[in-house]
Design a protein around this motif. Structure first.
Motif, mmCIF file in Angstrom:
data_model
loop_
_atom_site.group_PDB
_atom_site.id
_atom_site.type_symbol
_atom_site.label_atom_id
_atom_site.label_comp_id
_atom_site.label_asym_id
_atom_site.label_seq_id
_atom_site.Cartn_x
_atom_site.Cartn_y
_atom_site.Cartn_z
ATOM 1 N N GLY A 1 0.866 -1.216 0.186
ATOM 2 C CA GLY A 1 0.079 -0.030 -0.007
ATOM 3 C C GLY A 1 1.067 1.330 0.131
ATOM 4 N N SER B 1 -3.072 -0.142 -2.800
ATOM 5 C CA SER B 1 -1.868 -1.292 -3.230
ATOM 6 C C SER B 1 -2.611 -1.915 -4.648
ATOM 7 N N ARG C 1 -11.061 -4.312 -8.544
ATOM 8 C CA ARG C 1 -10.591 -3.266 -7.726
ATOM 9 C C ARG C 1 -11.747 -3.407 -6.486
ATOM 10 N N GLU C 2 -11.328 -3.185 -5.118
ATOM 11 C CA GLU C 2 -12.310 -2.736 -4.286
ATOM 12 C C GLU C 2 -11.932 -1.606 -3.528
ATOM 13 N N THR C 3 -12.871 -1.056 -3.009
ATOM 14 C CA THR C 3 -12.779 0.213 -1.999
ATOM 15 C C THR C 3 -13.168 0.002 -0.674
ATOM 16 N N VAL C 4 -12.596 -0.020 0.266
ATOM 17 C CA VAL C 4 -12.939 -0.040 1.685
ATOM 18 C C VAL C 4 -12.911 1.051 2.553
ATOM 19 N N LYS D 1 -5.188 -5.958 -10.307
ATOM 20 C CA LYS D 1 -6.267 -5.889 -8.960
ATOM 21 C C LYS D 1 -5.661 -4.714 -8.268
ATOM 22 N N SER D 2 -6.616 -3.810 -7.975
ATOM 23 C CA SER D 2 -6.169 -2.492 -6.851
ATOM 24 C C SER D 2 -6.897 -2.713 -5.796
ATOM 25 N N SER D 3 -6.655 -2.381 -4.644
ATOM 26 C CA SER D 3 -7.440 -2.101 -3.517
ATOM 27 C C SER D 3 -7.082 -0.769 -2.677
ATOM 28 N N PHE E 1 -8.136 1.926 0.171
ATOM 29 C CA PHE E 1 -8.343 2.087 1.733
ATOM 30 C C PHE E 1 -8.854 3.797 2.056
#
Length: 128
Positions: free
Chosen positions: A33, A123, A106-109, A76-78, A80
């Motif tokens: 990240g 990341s 991708r996910e966004t948290v 793939k992306s993450s 935060f």
């Protein structure tokens, strides 16, 4: 057995703990990240989520470059975020680095806190 090569560049912030900027395992790059810190000055970018996101993306680009890859290789992306209300602003900047047709998964948290209490951390995983 998979090969493992550590990727580090002075063009992205040095790790602030017991980890590396990225690991290249065979053809897959796992990028830690990245927070909105300017590697040249050590300054944290704050106060404008779009500038913060852009700095994260510049840090990720520097690491991708060090591994002879680009955003085109990202699968793939993450993301935060400290405040999901800023999602559209972050998404606008993030989206500028990808073509819509080839954008990664991708996910966004939303999270309570991030390292150094920044507002965004991103990341990525990339494949050659």
């Amino acid at each position: 057995m998979a090969t493992k090569r550590i990727i580090n560049t002075e063009k992205a912030p040095a790790p602030i703990g017991p980890y590396n900027q990225a690991i290249l395992s065979d053809n897959t790059l796992y990028i830690s990240g990245q927070i909105p810190m300017n590697a040249a000055t050590g300054e944290l970018i704050s106060g404008d989520i779009q500038k913060e996101t852009n700095q994260c993306m510049l840090n990720l680009k520097a690491i991708l470059d060090a591994a002879d890859m680009s955003f085109h290789n990202v699968v793939k992306s993450s993301i935060f975020l400290k405040d999901m209300h800023q999602f559209s602003l972050v998404n606008e900047v993030y989206g500028g680095y990808f073509d819509a047709e080839t954008a990664p998964a991708r996910e966004t948290v939303e999270v309570a806190n991030l390292p150094k209490f920044v507002n965004v951390e991103i990341s990525m995983i990339a494949v050659k």
